[in-house]
Design an enzyme around this catalytic site. Structure first.
Site, short mmCIF file in Angstrom:
data_model
loop_
_atom_site.label_atom_id
_atom_site.label_comp_id
_atom_site.label_asym_id
_atom_site.label_seq_id
_atom_site.Cartn_x
_atom_site.Cartn_y
_atom_site.Cartn_z
N LYS A 11 25.09 -13.92 4.69
CA LYS A 11 24.30 -15.30 5.79
C LYS A 11 25.19 -15.72 6.14
O LYS A 11 26.97 -16.27 5.96
CB LYS A 11 24.31 -16.70 4.63
CG LYS A 11 23.84 -17.87 5.62
CD LYS A 11 23.73 -18.73 4.72
CE LYS A 11 25.36 -19.42 4.39
NZ LYS A 11 25.35 -20.85 4.19
N ASP A 136 21.75 -21.78 -1.24
CA ASP A 136 21.94 -21.10 -0.18
C ASP A 136 20.43 -20.10 -0.90
O ASP A 136 20.02 -19.42 0.47
CB ASP A 136 22.87 -20.51 0.30
CG ASP A 136 23.79 -21.17 0.73
OD1 ASP A 136 23.43 -21.72 1.48
OD2 ASP A 136 25.25 -21.05 0.78
#
Length: 292
Positions: A11, A136
């Protein structure tokens, strides 16, 4: 089912802002995240009992300190699962680099074990579990390009980014996220990234203006203590990157390139100084895993 293989995409934050601190001590965030092609690979095998985690990377923990094990034990306890699993983690995403490798592995573990153990959990049910694992992890379950808010639990998918080459450079600097938040809490941040302006720009496909609106609130504190990170960003922009940003709490710097040949040229230059330097590409939503 003999095995399940899942990719756990890295990410990147295209922009990241911290908007406040809640009463429980968690920080409120607002950010634009997107996936890149770089990925760890997790392979899940059925086992009569017990959880066994192996990896090609000898420096990572293979016990409950690893989020993959944490996920497996949580699912076993919550749903009274007696069966076990053997999980092999092929690490390709560098640790402590702001690329959410551990969180992405945890998200893949939720998906893989949901299938392996035939739990039948929907994505919304998996998201409720994910938010208890890490900030996350919910986003990593969804992937693609998204506006992420709150403590990571509010995810609004937006249109995929244009296909671009990404230069990823991690200097020999490890920044712990708790350190970064503490520094941020004790600092006066003069400029916050304009997330709304970035979303409007992406909608207009005005990528030539990308660098004017991207930003990461952690850059202010990271650059002060580690000017080398700022120098990497400055060099990327000076040599033709559409935009450059430090991702997460650092220390990895991302450069976005429309020109593949230019990206390769800059990669060749940076890798002479920084061994942990590679090229990747933006990743479309829906391409984050495969099953066997």
């Amino acid at each position: 089912m003999s095995k399940i293989i899942l990719k756990a995409r890295a990410k990147v934050n295209l922009s990241l802002d911290v908007t406040g601190i809640r009463e429980d001590g968690y920080h409120e965030m607002r950010m634009i995240n997107h996936s890149i092609e770089l990925a760890d690979v997790l392979t899940f095998y059925p086992r009569e009992q017990g959880i066994v985690l192996t990896s090609n990377e000898h420096t990572i923990p293979l016990d409950e300190r690893n989020l993959v094990i944490k996920v497996a034990l949580k699912l076993q306890n919550q749903f009274t699962i007696k069966r076990g699993a053997k999980i092999h983690l092929e690490k390709r995403i560098p640790a402590q680099a702001g690329l959410a490798g551990g969180s992405s592995d945890a998200a893949a573990a939720l998906k893989g074990l949901n299938t392996l153990w035939q739990l039948g959990l929907s994505q919304s049910e998996l998201l409720k579990i994910a938010v208890t694992i890490g900030a996350d992890v919910p986003y990593c379950l969804v992937g693609g390009t998204a506006l992420v808010e709150g403590i990571g639990e509010k995810i609004t998918p937006i249109g995929d980014l244009r296909k671009m080459t990404i230069l990823v450079v991690k200097p020999d600097i490890d920044i712990a996220t708790p350190w970064a938040f503490k520094k941020l809490d004790n600092s006066i941040i003069k400029k916050h990234p304009d997330i709304s302006a970035l979303m409007a720009l992406l909608k207009q496909d005005a990528y030539h203006e990308l660098n004017e609106v991207v930003g990461n609130v952690f850059e202010a504190v990271a650059f002060a203590d580690y000017p080398e990170i700022a120098a990497i960003k400055k060099e990327m922009l000076a040599t033709g990157a559409l935009a450059s940003i430090m991702t997460g709490s650092g220390s990895t710097v991302i450069g976005y390139y429309a020109d593949w040949e230019l990206a390769v040229k800059m990669w060749q230059q940076f890798k002479e100084i920084y061994p942990l330097c590679f090229l990747s590409k933006t990743e479309e939503s829906g391409g984050e895993n495969y099953v066997e």
